[in-house]
Design a protein around this motif. Structure first.
Motif, PDB file in Angstrom:
ATOM      1  N   GLY A  42      73.302 106.503  35.755  1.00 28.71           N
ATOM      2  CA  GLY A  42      73.103 107.876  37.432  1.00 28.71           C
ATOM      3  C   GLY A  42      72.153 108.330  37.856  1.00 28.71           C
TER       4      GLY A  42
ATOM      5  N   LEU B  88      80.760 110.192  38.385  1.00 29.47           N
ATOM      6  CA  LEU B  88      79.593 110.011  38.078  1.00 29.47           C
ATOM      7  C   LEU B  88      79.770 112.063  38.440  1.00 29.47           C
ATOM      8  CD1 LEU B  88      76.998 108.806  40.653  1.00 29.47           C
ATOM      9  CD2 LEU B  88      76.951 108.267  37.846  1.00 29.47           C
ATOM     10  N   GLY B 105      77.901 108.605  33.727  1.00 28.52           N
ATOM     11  CA  GLY B 105      78.713 107.579  34.898  1.00 28.52           C
ATOM     12  C   GLY B 105      79.299 107.002  33.774  1.00 28.52           C
TER      13      GLY B 105
END
Lengths: 115, 112
Positions: A42, B88, B105
């Protein structure tokens, strides 16, 4: 409005060189953010501007990194003396000053490869 | 230490199946967002949830914010190949901040 624009889309540089990326946010958005994303992970927060003021800077950002947002419009992110560990996608996002619901609008990112 | 852990990390399913993605934390968030990201592009916002227990629906996607505002889930009904991407979650801590911390994620692949 064409959204958030980032340039260049790709950058390959040799270790030790300096690089600069540019982000043009949505014109009416006064908040601008920089994130870094490595493959499969992320995005990690780097720094955040409200208008021209840099309000927060992550501890991830070493002294080699600097960001500016002159006049509260576009922003630049500079990395000095690049290292291989700097290879990542650098994402810029902007948001309006109107509450949480609007979220971020991200650009397509700049992919940096340090060789 | 990652504040927001997502599970599963990878998911490959057949078209038409249902799935749930989880976003968990030990921290309380004032708001939580879900994004979808396709290769070579930036994340695109799907939804924002603010109230504990809140449920929002976006066509075949159902989002829920935990009662304690520490976790969230994304449920997709009858998945389609177009749902393929990196999902996400991102949370904001504190009422006065607009800085979001992203989760690890979940990479989803829907096979035709």
């Amino acid at each position: 409005d064409t959204g958030v624009s980032q340039n260049p889309r790709h950058k390959i540089t040799k270790r030790g060189q300096n690089v600069t990326f540019r982000c043009d946010p949505i014109s009416e958005h006064n908040r601008l953010y920089w994130y870094r994303q490595t493959l499969g992970q992320g995005p990690e927060f780097l720094t955040y501007f409200q208008n021209e003021a840099q309000l927060e800077k992550s501890r991830l950002l070493s002294d080699r990194f600097s960001a500016e947002r002159p006049k509260g419009s576009f922003s630049t992110l500079e990395i000095q003396r690049t290292e291989q560990g700097d290879s990542a996608m650098y994402l810029c996002a902007s948001s309006p000053n109107r509450g949480f619901s609007y979220g971020y609008t991200f650009g397509s990112g700049t992919r940096l490869t340090v060789v | 230490t990652q504040l927001l852990e997502q599970s599963p990390q990878f998911l490959s399913i057949q078209e038409g199946e249902n799935l749930t993605v989880y976003c968990n934390s030990s921290s309380v968030f004032s708001s939580l967002q879900w994004y979808r990201q396709e290769p070579g592009e930036g994340p695109v916002l799907l939804v924002t949830v603010v109230t504990g227990g809140e449920v929002k629906k976006l066509k075949r996607l159902t989002f829920q914010f935990g009662d304690a505002r520490k976790d969230s889930s994304l449920h997709i009904t009858a998945a389609q190949p177009g749902d393929t991407g990196l999902y996400l979650c991102a949370g904001a801590r504190g009422s006065g901040t607009y800085k979001y911390i992203f989760g690890t994620g979940t990479r989803l692949k829907v096979l035709a």
